[in-house]
Write an enzyme that holds these catalytic residues in place. Structure first.
Site, PDB file in Angstrom:
ATOM      1  N   ASP A 315       0.398  -0.775  -0.439  1.00  0.00           N
ATOM      2  CA  ASP A 315      -0.208   0.207  -0.044  1.00  0.00           C
ATOM      3  C   ASP A 315       1.249   1.363   0.362  1.00  0.00           C
ATOM      4  OD1 ASP A 315      -2.032   1.124   0.189  1.00  0.00           O
ATOM      5  OD2 ASP A 315      -1.784   1.999   2.582  1.00  0.00           O
ATOM      6  N   GLU A 351       1.724  -0.578  -4.654  1.00  0.00           N
ATOM      7  CA  GLU A 351       1.515   0.324  -5.284  1.00  0.00           C
ATOM      8  C   GLU A 351       1.948   1.867  -4.983  1.00  0.00           C
ATOM      9  OE1 GLU A 351      -3.712   2.771  -3.961  1.00  0.00           O
ATOM     10  OE2 GLU A 351      -1.855   2.205  -2.317  1.00  0.00           O
TER      11      GLU A 351
END
Length: 680
Positions: A315, A351
Site C-alpha cells: 500500500d 501501489e
C-alpha cells in the site's frame, strides 16, 4: 541468559544447558526504564528489564508457554503506559477502545501473545505461478464469504472460510491463480470511526505488522490462517497479502501512543513541525532509519517463513522509497528486499504512489517489482465511456504500457492492469453510477475519489429498464475483455465475479455490512456473467498467453504487429486522431498463430474489413453477446455498436529459424509506422 536477538517473544525449549522459557526483546532507545508485564487472568507480574544492547532491552523468563499474554510498561510524561510489542506475533483480542486513548486505557487494550510456530504444513508445496500466467483476485477475508450460503466447513467471514470447498471450487472454475487479501495484520480503527462506533473494515491502519487480526478467527488466528493458506496451496492457489508499511495506527502528532511513538521517535519521518504526513493518515514510516527498516523486513520474512505467503501488495509503496521529500529508486528498502533470499522468490506488487511531493512513481520501482497500472484503469474506462481523444493511449495500454514498462524487462516488469480495485467503484457500479454515493460513510459524501470515469448508461443506480440493463452488461464485458486480452497481469475484484453493487459507494472502507459483504444471491443475469467470465479467463490462458510469452524479452521483435482502420487499411499517423474503431493484428513469427482484436467505441455498428491473411478466422469472443457461440469469419465482420471482438487463427508450422529472423525483421520494420507512439 537473555539475548537481544531475535526481537519479540521467542520460546526456547529446555535442554541440558538451557531451561525452558521465553526470551523477550524490544528495541526501545527512548525508554530509560522498561518493564515486562505478564498477565494471567486478572493478575499480573512485572519484571524490570536490566539487560540492554544498542537500544534493545531484553530479558529471559523461565516456565513460559504459548498463549502467555504480555506487554511492556513505560513512564511517559508521568504516567505508566502499557505498550504493545511491535514484534507481537498474535494478540489476545481484537483491539478496541473508546476515544480518547489514555495511559489507563492502554492497560485494557489487546495484549501480545507468546506463540509457538509449530504447524503441520503436510509437505504441501507453494503453487509458484509464473508472473505471466497470474490471474489476481482481490478480496476481503470477511467480505468474501460472510453472506455465502454455500460455506459449510467454517464460520462465514473467517480465515478458514477462504479455503471452504465451495470457495475453492469457485476459484478454480473462474481460473483464479492468486488470491490477494486486503490487510489481515491486526488493525486499530481510527479515532473518528471509534467515536461513531465504527470500524476500519479494509484494515489499512496497522497496529501489529506480524499478527493476524483475530476478527476473522474463531479461536486461534495464527493456526486458522495457516490452515487456510495450506489448503489454498493444496489446490494450486497462491495467497498474496496486502501490507501497510507506509504508516501505522498511531496517527498524527496528537494521535494515540500504542508503541512506536514511545519506543523511538525516529521510526517516523519528521520535519520541524512534527510528523510528516505523506499517507493521509497522520504519519509516515522512515525506512532510512535502521529500526524501521528492520521491523518491515523482519515482518515480511516472517509472513513468508511462517505463513508461506507467496507475495505482497504494498500500500502507498512510494513512501517505502522516500528520503524525505524525494523518492529514491536506490532506497535502502529496495536493496534490502533484492538481496534477501527469503523474499527474492515472492511476488512484489507496488501501489506506486503516495500523496506527498514526488509521490507519483509509476514505472520507477526496481526490477522484480510489478506495479499497479492506474493509467490502464483510467484510459480503458474513458475509452469505453465514449470519450474522444483516447485511441492512441488506449492502444498503448493494450500493448502493456511499454513506454512505462519495456517488453525487454518482462515478465519481471509486467504491469498489473485493472479496471476495478477495492478503493473505487465495483464493476457493476462503474456502469450504473455517474457519481459517488458515499453518504453512509458519515462524511456528507466528501470522501472518496471524484474522477471515476464511470457511465450509468442512462439512469443513475438500480433500474428495471431492460435496454439499460443489457447495455450495462455489454459495457462490463467490454471492460473485462479488454483487461484479459491486454499485455500485463490481470487484477480482478472479487465483487465483480458476482456482479456485486455497493450502491455507488466508492470508498467503503468503514462499511462492515452488506455494502461490502458480497451478495451471493445469483439471479440468471449474474450467473450468466460469472459463467462468461470463467470462459473468458480460460480463453485468455489459451489464446493470449502465447503472445505475452512471445512479446517478452529479447525475442519480442521477431513477431508481427499491425493496426487497422475499419476499412481494412493500415492505420496512418492521422488516423489516430479521428478514428472510433480500431483493429489490432498480432502474429507469432512469420506464419505462426494470430490474434485479431476489433474495437468499436461508438454506438453505431461498423462493417469491419479484416486483414487479407487467409485462412478463415475463428471467433473467440464478441462482447455484444453473452454467449460464446463458435463462428468462422472470412473477410468482413459486422462489429456491433460499443463492442469488442476477439478473433483467432492457427498458423502454419515454423520453418527454418534463420530465415524467420530476417523475414520478421522486415515485417517489424514495415509495421513500425502503423503503431501508436510508445506502444511497441
Amino acid at each position: 541468559m537473555s539475548k537481544p536477538y531475535p526481537l519479540g517473544a521467542n520460546l526456547l525449549s529446555a535442554s541440558s544447558s538451557k531451561p525452558q522459557g521465553c526470551n523477550f526483546s524490544i528495541y526501545a532507545p527512548d525508554c530509560a526504564n522498561l518493564q515486562l508485564v505478564l498477565f494471567n487472568g486478572k493478575t499480573q507480574r512485572s519484571f524490570t528489564i536490566e539487560n540492554k544492547y544498542a537500544g534493545i532491552h531484553h530479558i529471559f523468563i523461565s516456565d513460559i508457554s504459548a498463549g502467555q499474554q504480555y506487554g511492556f510498561s513505560s513512564y511517559i510524561e508521568g504516567e505508566d503506559w502499557l505498550l504493545l510489542d511491535p514484534y507481537a506475533k498474535a494478540v489476545s483480542k481484537a483491539p478496541y477502545y473508546q476515544p480518547p486513548y489514555s495511559a489507563d486505557k492502554s492497560w485494557h487494550m489487546a495484549k501480545a501473545l507468546v506463540t509457538d510456530n509449530t504447524f503441520d504444513w503436510q509437505d504441501v508445496p507453494p503453487p509458484d505461478v509464473p508472473l505471466a500466467e497470474t490471474i489476481l483476485l482481490e478480496t476481503h477475508t470477511k467480505g468474501f464469504s460472510q453472506l455465502n450460503p454455500a460455506i459449510t466447513s467454517a464460520a462465514p467471514g473467517s480465515y478458514q472460510a477462504l479455503a471452504d470447498p465451495a470457495n475453492i471450487k469457485l476459484l478454480q472454475e473462474q481460473g483464479i491463480t492468486s488470491v490477494q487479501l486486503l490487510p489481515v495484520a491486526v488493525c486499530m480503527h481510527e479515532p473518528h470511526l471509534l467515536k461513531q462506533q465504527g470500524v476500519n473494515f479494509w484494515g489499512y491502519s496497522t497496529l501489529a505488522f506480524m499478527a493476524p487480526d483475530p476478527r476473522y478467527a474463531t479461536i486461534d488466528a495464527v493456526a486458522e490462517l495457516k490452515t487456510a493458506i495450506r489448503e489454498l496451496h493444496r489446490n494450486g492457489i497462491e495467497v498474496i497479502l496486502d501490507v501497510v508499511f507506509n504508516h501505522t495506527a498511531e496517527g498524527g502528532q496528537d494521535g494515540p501512543i500504542f508503541n512506536l511513538k514511545a519506543l523511538d521517535k525516529r521510526y517516523y519521518l519528521r520535519n520541524e513541525n512534527g510528523l510528516r504526513n505523506y499517507t493521509g493518515c497522520g504519519n509516515s514510516l522512515d525506512l532510512t532509519h535502521q529500526a524501521s527498516l528492520n521491523l518491515v523486513m523482519d515482518s515480511l520474512r516472517y509472513w513468508v517463513s511462517e505463513y508461506h505467503i507467496d507475495g505482497f501488495r504494498f500500500d502507498l509503496a512510494a513512501t517505502l522509497g522516500r528520503n524525505g521529500d524525494r523518492f529514491n529508486q536506490q532506497a535502502p528498502f529496495f536493496h534490502a528486499v533484492a538481496q534477501d533470499p527469503i523474499l527474492q522468490p515472492t511476488k512484489l506488487i507496488a501501489e506506486p504512489w503516495d500523496i506527498g511531493p514526488d509521490g507519483y512513481q509509476l514505472s520507477y520501482f526496481p526490477d522484480g517489482w510489478n506495479e499497479c497500472n492506474d493509467k490502464f484503469r483510467d484510459t480503458v474506462r474513458s475509452f469505453w465511456r465514449g470519450d474522444h481523444g483516447y485511441l492512441k493511449d488506449f492502444a498503448t495500454r493494450i500493448m502493456g504500457s511499454r513506454h512505462f514498462f519495456s517488453g525487454g524487462r518482462w515478465p519481471h516488469k509486467l504491469p498489473v492492469n485493472y479496471i476495478a480495485y477495492h478503493d473505487g467503484f465495483t464493476l457493476q457500479d462503474l456502469v450504473s453510477y455517474n457519481d459517488k454515493h458515499n453518504c453512509a460513510n458519515g462524511e456528507n459524501n466528501r470522501d472518496g475519489h471524484g474522477d471515476n470515469r464511470s457511465y450509468n448508461c442512462g439512469i443513475e443506480g438500480i433500474t428495471d429498464n431492460v435496454e439499460i440493463i443489457a447495455f450495462r452488461e455489454k459495457q462490463k464485458r467490454n471492460l473485462i475483455t479488454t483487461l484479459l486480452f491486454s499485455f500485463g497481469i490481470p487484477h480482478l475484484l472479487a465483487a465483480d465475479t458476482v456482479s456485486h453493487t455497493q450502491g455507488g459507494n466508492n470508498n467503503a472502507y468503514c462499511q462492515d455490512n452488506a455494502i461490502s459483504w458480497l451478495n451471493w444471491q445469483m439471479d440468471e443475469l449474474k450467473q450468466e456473467f460469472q459463467d462468461w467470465l470463467s470462459k473468458m479467463i480460460a480463453a485468455r490462458k489459451q489464446y493470449m498467453l502465447p503472445f505475452i510469452d512471445a512479446f517478452t524479452g529479447d525475442g519480442r521483435n521477431n513477431h508481427r504487429i499491425s493496426w487497422y482502420c475499419s476499412n481494412g487499411e493500415v492505420m496512418q499517423q492521422h488516423d489516430w486522431e479521428h478514428q472510433n474503431c480500431l483493429g489490432l493484428h498480432l502474429g507469432l513469427n512469420t506464419d505462426g498463430d494470430e490474434l485479431l482484436l476489433l474495437f468499436n467505441q461508438i454506438d453505431t455498428p461498423v462493417d469491419f474489413k479484416l486483414p487479407d491473411v487467409p485462412p478463415i478466422w475463428h471467433r473467440v469472443c464478441d462482447t455484444s453477446s453473452m454467449h460464446l457461440a463458435p463462428l468462422n469469419v472470412n473477410d468482413h465482420y459486422q462489429l456491433a455498436g460499443r463492442s469488442m471482438v476477439v478473433l483467432q487463427r492457427s498458423g502454419v508450422n515454423d520453418t527454418v529459424k534463420g530465415h524467420q529472423v530476417a523475414a520478421d525483421a522486415i515485417v517489424t520494420k514495415k509495421a513500425v509506422s502503423t503503431r501508436p507512439i510508445d506502444s511497441i
